[in-house]
Design an enzyme around this catalytic site. Structure first.
Site, PDB file in Angstrom:
ATOM      1  N   ASN A  11       0.872  -1.179   0.000  1.00 15.83           N
ATOM      2  CA  ASN A  11       0.000   0.000   0.000  1.00 15.83           C
ATOM      3  C   ASN A  11       0.905   1.224   0.000  1.00 15.83           C
ATOM      4  O   ASN A  11       1.497   1.564   1.030  1.00 15.83           O
ATOM      5  CB  ASN A  11      -0.905  -0.023   1.245  1.00 15.83           C
ATOM      6  CG  ASN A  11      -1.758   1.227   1.359  1.00 15.83           C
ATOM      7  OD1 ASN A  11      -1.770   2.069   0.450  1.00 15.83           O
ATOM      8  ND2 ASN A  11      -2.470   1.364   2.463  1.00 15.83           N
ATOM      9  N   LYS A  13       0.045   4.229  -0.269  1.00 16.70           N
ATOM     10  CA  LYS A  13      -0.638   5.413   0.291  1.00 16.70           C
ATOM     11  C   LYS A  13      -0.432   6.609  -0.655  1.00 16.70           C
ATOM     12  O   LYS A  13      -0.366   6.416  -1.861  1.00 16.70           O
ATOM     13  CB  LYS A  13      -0.134   5.683   1.717  1.00 16.70           C
ATOM     14  CG  LYS A  13      -0.259   4.429   2.590  1.00 16.70           C
ATOM     15  CD  LYS A  13      -0.127   4.682   4.053  1.00 16.70           C
ATOM     16  CE  LYS A  13      -0.320   3.359   4.798  1.00 16.70           C
ATOM     17  NZ  LYS A  13      -0.325   3.488   6.228  1.00 16.70           N
ATOM     18  N   HIS A 100      -9.823   1.403   4.985  1.00 19.86           N
ATOM     19  CA  HIS A 100      -8.556   1.656   5.675  1.00 19.86           C
ATOM     20  C   HIS A 100      -8.781   2.650   6.818  1.00 19.86           C
ATOM     21  O   HIS A 100      -9.555   3.600   6.670  1.00 19.86           O
ATOM     22  CB  HIS A 100      -7.512   2.204   4.683  1.00 19.86           C
ATOM     23  CG  HIS A 100      -6.129   2.140   5.233  1.00 19.86           C
ATOM     24  ND1 HIS A 100      -5.671   3.028   6.170  1.00 19.86           N
ATOM     25  CD2 HIS A 100      -5.115   1.267   5.017  1.00 19.86           C
ATOM     26  CE1 HIS A 100      -4.427   2.699   6.498  1.00 19.86           C
ATOM     27  NE2 HIS A 100      -4.062   1.636   5.808  1.00 19.86           N
ATOM     28  N   GLU A 102      -7.127   5.014   7.838  1.00 24.64           N
ATOM     29  CA  GLU A 102      -6.840   6.422   7.508  1.00 24.64           C
ATOM     30  C   GLU A 102      -8.065   7.075   6.870  1.00 24.64           C
ATOM     31  O   GLU A 102      -8.239   8.292   6.963  1.00 24.64           O
ATOM     32  CB  GLU A 102      -5.600   6.503   6.599  1.00 24.64           C
ATOM     33  CG  GLU A 102      -4.319   6.318   7.419  1.00 24.64           C
ATOM     34  CD  GLU A 102      -3.154   5.697   6.661  1.00 24.64           C
ATOM     35  OE1 GLU A 102      -3.165   5.672   5.425  1.00 24.64           O
ATOM     36  OE2 GLU A 102      -2.213   5.233   7.343  1.00 24.64           O
ATOM     37  N   GLU A 169      -5.656  -4.536  10.689  1.00 23.43           N
ATOM     38  CA  GLU A 169      -4.659  -3.493  10.874  1.00 23.43           C
ATOM     39  C   GLU A 169      -4.999  -2.696  12.130  1.00 23.43           C
ATOM     40  O   GLU A 169      -5.787  -1.737  12.063  1.00 23.43           O
ATOM     41  CB  GLU A 169      -4.657  -2.535   9.675  1.00 23.43           C
ATOM     42  CG  GLU A 169      -4.298  -3.156   8.365  1.00 23.43           C
ATOM     43  CD  GLU A 169      -3.660  -2.164   7.389  1.00 23.43           C
ATOM     44  OE1 GLU A 169      -2.528  -2.403   6.988  1.00 23.43           O
ATOM     45  OE2 GLU A 169      -4.285  -1.151   7.071  1.00 23.43           O
ATOM     46  N   GLY A 175       2.267   2.618  11.091  1.00 26.35           N
ATOM     47  CA  GLY A 175       3.270   3.684  11.029  1.00 26.35           C
ATOM     48  C   GLY A 175       3.952   3.989  12.352  1.00 26.35           C
ATOM     49  O   GLY A 175       4.610   5.022  12.490  1.00 26.35           O
ATOM     50  N   SER A 208       3.155  -1.643  10.436  1.00 21.69           N
ATOM     51  CA  SER A 208       4.598  -1.617  10.737  1.00 21.69           C
ATOM     52  C   SER A 208       5.346  -2.894  10.347  1.00 21.69           C
ATOM     53  O   SER A 208       6.363  -3.217  10.958  1.00 21.69           O
ATOM     54  CB  SER A 208       4.839  -1.311  12.222  1.00 21.69           C
ATOM     55  OG  SER A 208       4.376  -0.017  12.532  1.00 21.69           O
TER      56      SER A 208
HETATM   57  P1  13P Z   1       2.737   0.789   7.737  1.00 25.37           P
HETATM   58  O1  13P Z   1       3.286  -0.498   7.194  1.00 25.37           O
HETATM   59  O2  13P Z   1       3.447   1.998   7.207  1.00 25.37           O
HETATM   60  O3  13P Z   1       2.606   0.761   9.218  1.00 25.37           O
HETATM   61  O4  13P Z   1       1.242   0.924   7.156  1.00 25.37           O
HETATM   62  C1  13P Z   1       0.397  -0.138   7.274  1.00 25.37           C
HETATM   63  C2  13P Z   1      -0.812   0.165   6.480  1.00 25.37           C
HETATM   64  O5  13P Z   1      -1.561   1.067   6.794  1.00 25.37           O
HETATM   65  C3  13P Z   1      -1.050  -0.649   5.273  1.00 25.37           C
HETATM   66  O6  13P Z   1      -2.323  -0.451   4.787  1.00 25.37           O
END
Ligand code: 13P
Length: 245
Positions: A11, A13, A100, A102, A169, A175, A208
């Site tokens: 991903n 992002k 997600h 976010e 997640e 992150g 992470s």
């Molecule tokens: P990170 O691997 O940067 O923690 O992000 C995970 C994530 O949100 C994947 O969708």
């Protein structure tokens, strides 16, 4: 790992440019030479602007492309700035990430997520449905009730679930460099699978994941793969994660 196929989903992002597609050369080369890749599925989910160029670049490889979100309406319409599932499919996407955290934090509701999933399935996209609790919810021992609620509402009135992957997640792991304890993760994945009857969905872990913690994560034998954010932007780290699994 006892699973037949392990999924590694990148991903990106809101990162990446046309230039970053060059970094995929290493990944393509690696998968050409890596015999074990028959038991791995690799999917890249770049920002929408890169879906089609990436699709063209990866066309002759086993690596597939997905999107990071979609509009809930499968038809065309006056929705400025939005992209529907038909358009994603047309651009070359085979998968779409939905729900997600976010986006949930930006106001995406369970109801909207449910509509998006329905739209994606109608467009014949595979869905990577994200669920997970916040740190406060975890501290209040609400993990199971939160993910139950998210699964129930997100998949409401969806009978055929074979094209749905669940990505667990935990919000506090995204992150932050922190991953759940192995025992907790094993239990939560088991709990998620217990919510389904018949053929169990693939359940991925995200939050992470990196080349350092993958050795521990891969030992959790009910995980079917990983959704990788930050580390997936580096081809080297991404390949490392796959190699170690
Ligand atoms: P990170 O691997 O940067 O923690 O992000 C995970 C994530 O949100 C994947 O969708």
């Amino acid at each position: 790992m006892t699973n037949k196929y392990m999924y590694f989903i990148a991903n990106w992002k809101m990162f990446g440019s046309l230039n970053s597609l060059k970094s995929l050369d290493k990944v393509i080369k690696f998968f050409k030479n890596f015999k074990k890749n028959t038991s791995n599925k690799i999917i890249y989910c770049p920002p929408s602007t890169l879906i089609n160029p990436m699709f063209k670049k990866l066309k002759k490889t086993p690596i597939q492309v997905g999107a990071q979100n979609c509009h809930e309406n499968q038809n065309y319409g006056a929705f400025t700035g939005s992209i529907n599932t038909t358009m994603l499919k047309n651009a070359g996407a085979k998968y779409v990430i939905i729900g997600h955290s976010e986006n949930r934090q930006d106001g995406e509701t369970d109801k909207l997520i449910n509509l998006k999933i329905k739209s994606a399935l109608k467009a014949k996209l595979k869905v990577i449905f994200c669920i997970g609790e916040t740190l406060i919810e975890k501290r209040n021992k609400k993990t199971n009730s939160i993910i139950s609620k998210q699964i129930k509402a997100g998949l409401k009135n969806i009978k055929k679930k074979s094209n749905i992957f669940i990505a667990y997640e935990p919000v506090w792991a995204i992150g932050t460099g922190i991953v759940p304890k192995s025992d907790d993760l094993l239990k939560t994945i088991k709990f998620i699978k217990s919510k389904f009857k018949g053929k169990l969905p693939k359940v991925l872990y995200g939050g992470s994941v990196d080349p350092k913690n993958i050795n521990n994560l891969k030992k959790i034998n009910n995980i079917d793969g990983f959704l990788i954010g930050g580390a997936s932007q580096s081809s080297k780290k991404f390949i490392d994660i796959v190699k170690k699994t």
